[in-house]
Design a protein around this motif. Structure first.
Motif, PDB file in Angstrom:
ATOM      1  N   GLU A 113       0.963  -1.118   0.275  1.00 55.52           N
ATOM      2  CA  GLU A 113       0.222  -0.018   0.276  1.00 55.52           C
ATOM      3  C   GLU A 113       0.545   1.016   0.020  1.00 55.52           C
ATOM      4  N   LEU A 114       0.942   1.918  -1.172  1.00 51.56           N
ATOM      5  CA  LEU A 114       1.479   3.391  -1.454  1.00 51.56           C
ATOM      6  C   LEU A 114       0.181   4.686  -0.473  1.00 51.56           C
ATOM      7  N   THR A 115       1.193   5.672   0.341  1.00 48.87           N
ATOM      8  CA  THR A 115       0.583   6.376   0.556  1.00 48.87           C
ATOM      9  C   THR A 115       0.802   7.442  -1.147  1.00 48.87           C
ATOM     10  N   LEU A 116      -0.287   8.585  -1.123  1.00 48.34           N
ATOM     11  CA  LEU A 116      -0.254   9.732  -2.187  1.00 48.34           C
ATOM     12  C   LEU A 116      -0.882  10.411  -1.410  1.00 48.34           C
ATOM     13  N   ALA A 117       0.280  12.146  -1.414  1.00 48.59           N
ATOM     14  CA  ALA A 117      -0.706  12.789  -0.897  1.00 48.59           C
ATOM     15  C   ALA A 117      -0.184  14.409  -1.471  1.00 48.59           C
ATOM     16  N   HIS A 118      -1.571  15.102  -1.438  1.00 45.35           N
ATOM     17  CA  HIS A 118      -1.368  16.660  -2.343  1.00 45.35           C
ATOM     18  C   HIS A 118      -2.240  17.672  -1.066  1.00 45.35           C
ATOM     19  N   SER A 119      -2.691  18.929  -2.036  1.00 42.71           N
ATOM     20  CA  SER A 119      -3.025  19.958  -0.774  1.00 42.71           C
ATOM     21  C   SER A 119      -3.982  20.435  -2.114  1.00 42.71           C
ATOM     22  N   TYR A 120      -4.242  19.417  -2.818  1.00 43.18           N
ATOM     23  CA  TYR A 120      -5.926  20.390  -3.974  1.00 43.18           C
ATOM     24  C   TYR A 120      -7.249  19.524  -2.972  1.00 43.18           C
ATOM     25  N   THR A 121      -8.177  20.330  -3.145  1.00 40.34           N
ATOM     26  CA  THR A 121      -8.760  19.603  -2.657  1.00 40.34           C
ATOM     27  C   THR A 121      -9.927  17.930  -3.618  1.00 40.34           C
ATOM     28  N   GLU A 122     -10.836  17.574  -3.524  1.00 41.46           N
ATOM     29  CA  GLU A 122     -11.114  16.582  -3.894  1.00 41.46           C
ATOM     30  C   GLU A 122     -11.516  17.025  -5.373  1.00 41.46           C
ATOM     31  N   GLN A 123     -11.944  18.403  -5.213  1.00 43.30           N
ATOM     32  CA  GLN A 123     -13.095  18.541  -6.352  1.00 43.30           C
ATOM     33  C   GLN A 123     -12.309  19.430  -7.562  1.00 43.30           C
ATOM     34  N   GLN A 124     -10.797  18.876  -7.094  1.00 45.89           N
ATOM     35  CA  GLN A 124     -10.108  19.849  -8.336  1.00 45.89           C
ATOM     36  C   GLN A 124      -9.758  18.854  -9.226  1.00 45.89           C
ATOM     37  N   PRO A 125      -9.284  19.120 -10.558  1.00 55.33           N
ATOM     38  CA  PRO A 125      -8.881  18.342 -11.407  1.00 55.33           C
ATOM     39  C   PRO A 125      -7.690  17.359 -11.070  1.00 55.33           C
ATOM     40  N   GLN A 126      -6.361  18.386  -9.779  1.00 52.72           N
ATOM     41  CA  GLN A 126      -5.232  17.307  -9.631  1.00 52.72           C
ATOM     42  C   GLN A 126      -6.253  16.392  -9.305  1.00 52.72           C
ATOM     43  N   HIS A 127      -6.909  16.326  -8.498  1.00 54.62           N
ATOM     44  CA  HIS A 127      -7.743  15.181  -7.553  1.00 54.62           C
ATOM     45  C   HIS A 127      -8.423  13.986  -8.633  1.00 54.62           C
ATOM     46  N   ARG A 128      -9.474  14.500  -8.862  1.00 58.42           N
ATOM     47  CA  ARG A 128     -10.184  14.120  -9.810  1.00 58.42           C
ATOM     48  C   ARG A 128      -9.381  12.809 -10.823  1.00 58.42           C
ATOM     49  N   CYS A 129      -8.732  14.147 -11.730  1.00 56.77           N
ATOM     50  CA  CYS A 129      -8.327  13.158 -12.873  1.00 56.77           C
ATOM     51  C   CYS A 129      -6.614  12.441 -12.394  1.00 56.77           C
ATOM     52  N   VAL A 140      -3.195   2.116  -3.469  1.00 56.48           N
ATOM     53  CA  VAL A 140      -2.919   3.644  -3.657  1.00 56.48           C
ATOM     54  C   VAL A 140      -4.020   4.388  -2.572  1.00 56.48           C
ATOM     55  N   GLU A 141      -3.266   4.530  -1.323  1.00 53.39           N
ATOM     56  CA  GLU A 141      -4.536   6.038  -0.798  1.00 53.39           C
ATOM     57  C   GLU A 141      -4.055   7.222  -0.489  1.00 53.39           C
ATOM     58  N   ILE A 142      -5.049   7.441  -0.300  1.00 52.69           N
ATOM     59  CA  ILE A 142      -4.490   9.201  -0.742  1.00 52.69           C
ATOM     60  C   ILE A 142      -5.247  10.086   0.178  1.00 52.69           C
ATOM     61  N   TYR A 143      -4.348  10.923   0.262  1.00 52.60           N
ATOM     62  CA  TYR A 143      -4.224  11.832   1.325  1.00 52.60           C
ATOM     63  C   TYR A 143      -4.429  13.200   0.831  1.00 52.60           C
ATOM     64  N   PRO A 144      -5.729  14.187   0.867  1.00 52.93           N
ATOM     65  CA  PRO A 144      -5.662  15.112   0.147  1.00 52.93           C
ATOM     66  C   PRO A 144      -6.079  16.463   0.894  1.00 52.93           C
ATOM     67  N   ASN A 145      -6.391  17.799   0.598  1.00 54.80           N
ATOM     68  CA  ASN A 145      -6.008  18.791   1.569  1.00 54.80           C
ATOM     69  C   ASN A 145      -5.239  19.289   1.884  1.00 54.80           C
ATOM     70  N   SER A 146      -3.902  18.560   1.823  1.00 50.10           N
ATOM     71  CA  SER A 146      -2.850  19.256   2.433  1.00 50.10           C
ATOM     72  C   SER A 146      -2.941  18.542   4.136  1.00 50.10           C
ATOM     73  N   GLN A 147      -3.905  17.473   4.226  1.00 48.24           N
ATOM     74  CA  GLN A 147      -3.773  16.614   5.630  1.00 48.24           C
ATOM     75  C   GLN A 147      -2.201  16.022   6.207  1.00 48.24           C
ATOM     76  N   LEU A 148      -1.528  15.743   4.855  1.00 45.45           N
ATOM     77  CA  LEU A 148       0.016  14.806   5.583  1.00 45.45           C
ATOM     78  C   LEU A 148       0.457  16.645   5.774  1.00 45.45           C
ATOM     79  N   GLY A 149       0.919  17.042   5.715  1.00 45.20           N
ATOM     80  CA  GLY A 149       1.126  18.440   5.279  1.00 45.20           C
ATOM     81  C   GLY A 149       1.723  19.610   4.368  1.00 45.20           C
ATOM     82  N   GLY A 150       1.841  20.526   4.690  1.00 47.70           N
ATOM     83  CA  GLY A 150       2.076  21.111   4.195  1.00 47.70           C
ATOM     84  C   GLY A 150       3.065  21.269   2.606  1.00 47.70           C
TER      85      GLY A 150
END
Length: 343
Positions: A44-60, A78-88
């Motif tokens: 299981e891999l962790t994938l993090a980002h700072s975007y909301t789940e509505q933005q293209p970077q997350h959805r697409c 792959v477990e996704i952590y959006p919205n800067s959940q894992l930090g800035g």
């Protein structure tokens, strides 16, 4: 070995991924997960980002990577952590380096904090358009940059896309550099963005993205610049009158991952590689569709008066000599490589 896009290698090179293995299945007599020889276990891999789940970077982007890997059925999730959940941004870069986050989606300027030449990807008018950015990272022209980044950080670039061009908003139209005179324009707090501001002729003011709406509402700043999807997400049409289509910078996203592919087999690495390729293909189309929908809503609803007749040639003529004069030799080499890849 360096890492690039899928068509530039037969398998993902063994120095690109950093799986924080949350779940592994035993493989072999010693109980370890299989390595690059093809005997991978469940990972299981962790994938993090700072975007909301509505933005293209997350959805697409992030979601496509997770879905494509799941569909490949090679024992990787792959477990996704959006919205800067894992930090800035700055914290997450360090987490990738240390192995606490496996994959991250970052802008080039943020990556410039750990490898300065990477920030040049966010230079004003460095790219002709989003296709040029994708073409650069999909070619040998980017090899020196991505290899230098990996050598300096131990982190590789799996793929890159543009999340739309950045545009100006203000309470008056901005058609040429002179229109920026006297305006307090908000720019992100990074060396490259602030250099862009000065190159464009703006007086940059640093305001946190989360505080931007209030700063515009209260008149702390007169205007700002962002991609259309971000302008919409922040409801800036409520506090700004004009959207000036300057397209002065491609908003970069790089998919990065660190070393440590021992837990992934060749088959698993190829599946991850293909999943990132799919996201690289889909994000720009999603961004374009979102931008057109938003612009149609703004035009019909009057949220913004859209200024199409921006003299981008005047901005370009001002920007390029400024950048060339102020870049370091190493940064200038990256800029030359980018400009040399334009068609």
């Amino acid at each position: 070995m360096s890492i690039h896009f899928r068509h530039k290698r037969s398998v993902l090179a063994a120095s690109v991924l950093m799986p924080l293995v949350l779940a592994t299945a035993c493989g072999g007599d010693d109980g370890s997960a299989g390595g690059a020889d093809g005997g991978g276990g469940e990972v299981e891999l962790t994938l993090a980002h700072s975007y909301t789940e509505q933005q293209p970077q997350h959805r697409c982007g992030a979601q496509v990577i997770a879905d494509e890997i799941a569909a490949a059925d090679v024992g990787v999730t792959v477990e996704i952590y959006p919205n800067s959940q894992l930090g800035g941004d700055a914290d997450r870069i360090q987490s990738v380096v240390s192995g606490d986050v496996d994959i991250d989606i970052q802008g080039a300027s943020a990556l410039g904090a750990v490898y300065e030449p990477m920030s040049v990807v966010d230079a004003a008018y460095a790219f002709e358009d989003g296709e040029h950015l994708a073409r650069f990272f999909d070619s040998e022209a980017s090899d020196e940059l991505t290899q230098g980044f990996q050598d300096a950080t131990g982190v590789g670039v799996l793929g890159a896309w543009s999340a739309g061009a950045r545009q100006f908003t203000a309470n008056e139209p901005i058609r040429e550099p002179a229109d920026l005179e006297g305006l307090r324009m908000r720019f992100p707090n990074s060396e490259q963005y602030l250099m862009n501001a000065r190159a464009l002729g703006a007086d940059p003011t640093e305001v946190a993205y989360e505080e931007l709406y209030l700063a515009l509402q209260q008149g702390i700043v007169d205007g700002q610049e962002n991609p259309i999807v971000n302008i919409d997400a922040q409801n800036l049409g409520e506090v700004q009158e004009y959207l000036s289509m300057s397209s002065h910078q491609e908003n970069s996203n790089l998919v990065i991952a660190g070393p440590g592919v021992e837990e992934l087999s060749d088959e698993q690495r190829e599946a991850l590689d293909a999943a990132v390729d799919a996201a690289v293909e889909q994000v720009p189309q999603c961004v374009e569709e979102d931008e057109q929908r938003i612009l149609d809503e703004w035009t019909s609803g009057g949220a913004f008066e859209v200024v199409e007749d921006v003299d981008t040639d005047a901005f370009r003529e001002r920007v390029e000599p400024y950048l060339r004069e102020n870049f370091s030799d190493e940064q200038l080499a990256v800029y030359e490589a980018i400009r040399g890849s334009a068609e």
